[in-house]
Design an enzyme around this catalytic site. Structure first.
Site, PDB file in Angstrom:
ATOM      1  N   LEU A  14      31.770  50.937  47.887  1.00  0.00           N
ATOM      2  CA  LEU A  14      32.966  50.388  48.698  1.00  0.00           C
ATOM      3  C   LEU A  14      32.829  48.883  48.798  1.00  0.00           C
ATOM      4  O   LEU A  14      32.338  48.155  49.318  1.00  0.00           O
ATOM      5  CB  LEU A  14      32.179  50.731  50.212  1.00  0.00           C
ATOM      6  CG  LEU A  14      33.789  50.958  51.230  1.00  0.00           C
ATOM      7  CD1 LEU A  14      34.732  51.376  50.404  1.00  0.00           C
ATOM      8  CD2 LEU A  14      33.098  51.294  52.506  1.00  0.00           C
ATOM      9  N   HIS A  15      33.212  48.315  47.245  1.00  0.00           N
ATOM     10  CA  HIS A  15      33.131  47.075  47.078  1.00  0.00           C
ATOM     11  C   HIS A  15      34.407  46.671  46.339  1.00  0.00           C
ATOM     12  O   HIS A  15      35.329  47.647  45.990  1.00  0.00           O
ATOM     13  CB  HIS A  15      31.953  46.593  45.854  1.00  0.00           C
ATOM     14  CG  HIS A  15      30.769  47.066  46.395  1.00  0.00           C
ATOM     15  ND1 HIS A  15      30.002  46.247  47.200  1.00  0.00           N
ATOM     16  CD2 HIS A  15      29.803  48.138  46.183  1.00  0.00           C
ATOM     17  CE1 HIS A  15      28.922  46.796  47.379  1.00  0.00           C
ATOM     18  NE2 HIS A  15      28.922  48.021  46.906  1.00  0.00           N
ATOM     19  N   ALA A  16      35.012  45.451  46.529  1.00  0.00           N
ATOM     20  CA  ALA A  16      36.260  44.890  45.939  1.00  0.00           C
ATOM     21  C   ALA A  16      37.423  45.690  46.090  1.00  0.00           C
ATOM     22  O   ALA A  16      37.798  45.863  47.221  1.00  0.00           O
ATOM     23  CB  ALA A  16      35.916  44.644  44.399  1.00  0.00           C
ATOM     24  N   PRO A  18      38.416  49.222  46.019  1.00  0.00           N
ATOM     25  CA  PRO A  18      38.045  50.046  47.215  1.00  0.00           C
ATOM     26  C   PRO A  18      37.948  49.864  48.373  1.00  0.00           C
ATOM     27  O   PRO A  18      38.608  50.284  49.398  1.00  0.00           O
ATOM     28  CB  PRO A  18      36.795  50.936  46.760  1.00  0.00           C
ATOM     29  CG  PRO A  18      36.745  50.474  45.267  1.00  0.00           C
ATOM     30  CD  PRO A  18      37.537  49.395  45.056  1.00  0.00           C
TER      31      PRO A  18
END
Length: 88
Positions: A14-16, A18
């Site tokens: 759950l980075h950038a 997404p």
């Protein structure tokens, strides 16, 4: 107060991108939406910094919690985002 535990499918966690898509979707709902690790302290799912601060990795489980008039709809939409690889 619906709640569900889902596994994050995004290959980058759950980075950038997404996280951005998830936060934008959470912000559309009328009531509070939180996300966190099972047994951990949940954070506001509408805050990009809070969501990024969780540092959720691919394959980790998270707990989504929603409230409000559209709580069930919000939970369904947000959990669907998390179980989809949004970075592909």
């Amino acid at each position: 107060m619906p709640e569900i535990t889902v596994k994050v499918a995004s290959s980058v966690g759950l980075h950038a991108r997404p996280a951005s898509l998830f936060v934008k979707a959470a912000a559309k709902h009328s009531g509070p939406v939180t996300i966190g690790r099972p047994g951990g302290t949940p954070v506001d799912a509408r805050s990009m910094l809070s969501v990024l601060g969780l540092a959720i990795e691919h394959g980790e489980e998270v707990v989504l919690h929603t409230e409000g008039d559209d709580a069930d709809k919000a939970l369904a939409e947000l959990s669907r985002l998390l179980v989809t690889d949004l970075d592909s």
